[in-house]
Motif scaffolding. Sequence first.
Motif, PDB file in Angstrom:
ATOM      1  N   LEU A   1       3.240  10.470 -10.583  1.00 45.32           N
ATOM      2  CA  LEU A   1       4.060  10.602  -9.376  1.00 45.32           C
ATOM      3  C   LEU A   1       4.763   9.291  -9.053  1.00 45.32           C
ATOM      4  O   LEU A   1       5.937   9.282  -8.684  1.00 45.32           O
ATOM      5  N   LEU A   2       4.041   8.185  -9.194  1.00 43.78           N
ATOM      6  CA  LEU A   2       4.635   6.876  -8.890  1.00 43.78           C
ATOM      7  C   LEU A   2       5.783   6.564  -9.851  1.00 43.78           C
ATOM      8  O   LEU A   2       6.844   6.114  -9.421  1.00 43.78           O
ATOM      9  N   ARG A   3       5.563   6.793 -11.140  1.00 44.69           N
ATOM     10  CA  ARG A   3       6.628   6.531 -12.119  1.00 44.69           C
ATOM     11  C   ARG A   3       7.856   7.390 -11.837  1.00 44.69           C
ATOM     12  O   ARG A   3       8.984   6.921 -11.936  1.00 44.69           O
ATOM     13  N   ALA A   4       7.635   8.652 -11.487  1.00 40.07           N
ATOM     14  CA  ALA A   4       8.757   9.563 -11.241  1.00 40.07           C
ATOM     15  C   ALA A   4       9.604   9.123 -10.055  1.00 40.07           C
ATOM     16  O   ALA A   4      10.799   9.385 -10.006  1.00 40.07           O
ATOM     17  N   SER A   5       8.978   8.433  -9.094  1.00 39.59           N
ATOM     18  CA  SER A   5       9.728   7.963  -7.926  1.00 39.59           C
ATOM     19  C   SER A   5      10.036   6.472  -8.016  1.00 39.59           C
ATOM     20  O   SER A   5      10.432   5.860  -7.029  1.00 39.59           O
ATOM     21  N   GLU A   6       9.839   5.900  -9.224  1.00 41.93           N
ATOM     22  CA  GLU A   6      10.093   4.473  -9.448  1.00 41.93           C
ATOM     23  C   GLU A   6       9.370   3.616  -8.421  1.00 41.93           C
ATOM     24  O   GLU A   6       9.930   2.719  -7.803  1.00 41.93           O
ATOM     25  N   ASN A   7       8.092   3.903  -8.253  1.00 39.50           N
ATOM     26  CA  ASN A   7       7.263   3.231  -7.261  1.00 39.50           C
ATOM     27  C   ASN A   7       6.020   2.680  -7.949  1.00 39.50           C
ATOM     28  O   ASN A   7       5.737   3.028  -9.090  1.00 39.50           O
ATOM     29  N   VAL A   8       5.288   1.842  -7.258  1.00 43.59           N
ATOM     30  CA  VAL A   8       4.013   1.335  -7.758  1.00 43.59           C
ATOM     31  C   VAL A   8       2.959   1.566  -6.692  1.00 43.59           C
ATOM     32  O   VAL A   8       3.269   1.722  -5.512  1.00 43.59           O
ATOM     33  N   GLY A   9       1.722   1.571  -7.112  1.00 36.17           N
ATOM     34  CA  GLY A   9       0.616   1.752  -6.174  1.00 36.17           C
ATOM     35  C   GLY A   9       0.312   0.470  -5.431  1.00 36.17           C
ATOM     36  O   GLY A   9       0.722  -0.624  -5.838  1.00 36.17           O
ATOM     37  N   PRO A  10      -0.436   0.582  -4.321  1.00 36.07           N
ATOM     38  CA  PRO A  10      -0.743  -0.605  -3.526  1.00 36.07           C
ATOM     39  C   PRO A  10      -1.542  -1.654  -4.287  1.00 36.07           C
ATOM     40  O   PRO A  10      -1.440  -2.840  -3.994  1.00 36.07           O
ATOM     41  N   GLY A  11      -2.309  -1.226  -5.277  1.00 32.79           N
ATOM     42  CA  GLY A  11      -3.073  -2.183  -6.073  1.00 32.79           C
ATOM     43  C   GLY A  11      -2.203  -3.062  -6.940  1.00 32.79           C
ATOM     44  O   GLY A  11      -2.652  -4.090  -7.446  1.00 32.79           O
ATOM     45  N   GLU A  12      -0.937  -2.688  -7.094  1.00 31.52           N
ATOM     46  CA  GLU A  12      -0.020  -3.446  -7.948  1.00 31.52           C
ATOM     47  C   GLU A  12       0.879  -4.387  -7.159  1.00 31.52           C
ATOM     48  O   GLU A  12       1.720  -5.071  -7.736  1.00 31.52           O
ATOM     49  N   VAL A  13       0.709  -4.427  -5.844  1.00 29.01           N
ATOM     50  CA  VAL A  13       1.491  -5.317  -4.987  1.00 29.01           C
ATOM     51  C   VAL A  13       0.503  -6.269  -4.321  1.00 29.01           C
ATOM     52  O   VAL A  13      -0.336  -5.834  -3.518  1.00 29.01           O
ATOM     53  N   ALA A  14       0.596  -7.549  -4.659  1.00 28.20           N
ATOM     54  CA  ALA A  14      -0.421  -8.520  -4.243  1.00 28.20           C
ATOM     55  C   ALA A  14      -0.736  -8.462  -2.746  1.00 28.20           C
ATOM     56  O   ALA A  14      -1.903  -8.381  -2.357  1.00 28.20           O
ATOM     57  N   ALA A  15       0.259  -8.491  -1.881  1.00 24.44           N
ATOM     58  CA  ALA A  15       0.002  -8.504  -0.437  1.00 24.44           C
ATOM     59  C   ALA A  15      -0.465  -7.138   0.072  1.00 24.44           C
ATOM     60  O   ALA A  15      -1.198  -7.055   1.060  1.00 24.44           O
ATOM     61  N   LYS A  16      -0.059  -6.083  -0.603  1.00 23.17           N
ATOM     62  CA  LYS A  16      -0.403  -4.737  -0.161  1.00 23.17           C
ATOM     63  C   LYS A  16      -1.853  -4.370  -0.496  1.00 23.17           C
ATOM     64  O   LYS A  16      -2.478  -3.577   0.195  1.00 23.17           O
ATOM     65  N   HIS A  17      -2.368  -4.947  -1.559  1.00 17.29           N
ATOM     66  CA  HIS A  17      -3.722  -4.639  -2.031  1.00 17.29           C
ATOM     67  C   HIS A  17      -4.760  -4.881  -0.934  1.00 17.29           C
ATOM     68  O   HIS A  17      -5.427  -3.935  -0.510  1.00 17.29           O
ATOM     69  N   PRO A  18      -4.936  -6.109  -0.423  1.00 15.93           N
ATOM     70  CA  PRO A  18      -5.947  -6.307   0.625  1.00 15.93           C
ATOM     71  C   PRO A  18      -5.586  -5.581   1.926  1.00 15.93           C
ATOM     72  O   PRO A  18      -6.472  -5.062   2.613  1.00 15.93           O
ATOM     73  N   HIS A  19      -4.298  -5.524   2.257  1.00 13.57           N
ATOM     74  CA  HIS A  19      -3.883  -4.850   3.482  1.00 13.57           C
ATOM     75  C   HIS A  19      -4.312  -3.379   3.459  1.00 13.57           C
ATOM     76  O   HIS A  19      -4.916  -2.875   4.405  1.00 13.57           O
ATOM     77  N   THR A  20      -4.012  -2.690   2.382  1.00 13.73           N
ATOM     78  CA  THR A  20      -4.322  -1.271   2.262  1.00 13.73           C
ATOM     79  C   THR A  20      -5.830  -1.048   2.271  1.00 13.73           C
ATOM     80  O   THR A  20      -6.336  -0.149   2.950  1.00 13.73           O
ATOM     81  N   TYR A  21      -6.561  -1.860   1.542  1.00 12.78           N
ATOM     82  CA  TYR A  21      -8.003  -1.670   1.441  1.00 12.78           C
ATOM     83  C   TYR A  21      -8.692  -2.002   2.761  1.00 12.78           C
ATOM     84  O   TYR A  21      -9.627  -1.314   3.163  1.00 12.78           O
ATOM     85  N   GLN A  22      -8.229  -3.040   3.440  1.00 10.18           N
ATOM     86  CA  GLN A  22      -8.809  -3.365   4.743  1.00 10.18           C
ATOM     87  C   GLN A  22      -8.462  -2.289   5.773  1.00 10.18           C
ATOM     88  O   GLN A  22      -9.277  -1.964   6.632  1.00 10.18           O
ATOM     89  N   PHE A  23      -7.270  -1.694   5.667  1.00 12.32           N
ATOM     90  CA  PHE A  23      -6.921  -0.579   6.539  1.00 12.32           C
ATOM     91  C   PHE A  23      -7.872   0.593   6.302  1.00 12.32           C
ATOM     92  O   PHE A  23      -8.298   1.255   7.249  1.00 12.32           O
ATOM     93  N   CYS A  24      -8.211   0.848   5.040  1.00  8.93           N
ATOM     94  CA  CYS A  24      -9.154   1.925   4.725  1.00  8.93           C
ATOM     95  C   CYS A  24     -10.506   1.678   5.401  1.00  8.93           C
ATOM     96  O   CYS A  24     -11.109   2.604   5.953  1.00  8.93           O
ATOM     97  N   VAL A  25     -10.974   0.443   5.365  1.00  2.79           N
ATOM     98  CA  VAL A  25     -12.242   0.097   6.010  1.00  2.79           C
ATOM     99  C   VAL A  25     -12.127   0.316   7.520  1.00  2.79           C
ATOM    100  O   VAL A  25     -13.008   0.926   8.140  1.00  2.79           O
ATOM    101  N   TRP A  26     -11.037  -0.151   8.121  1.00  2.13           N
ATOM    102  CA  TRP A  26     -10.823   0.012   9.561  1.00  2.13           C
ATOM    103  C   TRP A  26     -10.783   1.492   9.933  1.00  2.13           C
ATOM    104  O   TRP A  26     -11.420   1.922  10.891  1.00  2.13           O
ATOM    105  N   GLN A  27     -10.015   2.270   9.155  1.00  2.00           N
ATOM    106  CA  GLN A  27      -9.879   3.701   9.440  1.00  2.00           C
ATOM    107  C   GLN A  27     -11.233   4.394   9.332  1.00  2.00           C
ATOM    108  O   GLN A  27     -11.582   5.226  10.163  1.00  2.00           O
TER     109      GLN A  27
END
Length: 175
Positions: free
Chosen positions: A11-37
């Motif tokens: 799905l990511l390739r088809a939309s020319e996108n990458v997952g949060p684990g592949e973006v340095a700043a997004k990785h901790p942000h996304t994972y910490q959001f998961c913990v908060w949620q």
Amino acid sequence: MKPVPVLLGGLLRASENVGPGEVAAKHPHTYQFCVWQAEKLGIPIRFPEHHPFLTVTPQRLLAQQNADWAMVERAFDYVWIEGKDPNLSWPDFCAYLGLPADTPKPDSPDIKALLIANTKQAREDGAFGVPALIVKQHCFWGLDTIDWTLDYLARPQMFEEASYAYAANVPNGLL
């Protein structure tokens, strides 16, 4: 509604996108959001020792088993409550799902084709990431759209309203 295993990478390739684990700043942000949620919802969470990990084999298993919601929830619990990578503990993962511990990793061309077809259909239905709910040809993407999905189910003409129709057709000023 039935869960449908798909390949996030596809799905990511088809939309020319990458997952949060592949973006340095997004990785901790996304994972910490998961913990908060999870804290807010009172849901236990334990990240696997490494993440992201390859999900293709577990997804093949779920597709092969024609998994229902209960099995999908057990798979999520294994990863997000037990904190385990199914690839590193396959027999335990299978047993956790209620399958024989000696269940082989799915590798048949039919199961591979099914998972690819599921992913292709999800793309055609409008999915561009996970989680995604496709309801009457409308894609609701992400945990934060669950309430929106429920509102849509209660108000099925929502997308025909002028403000929604306008929002869907606002020209992209960057293109």
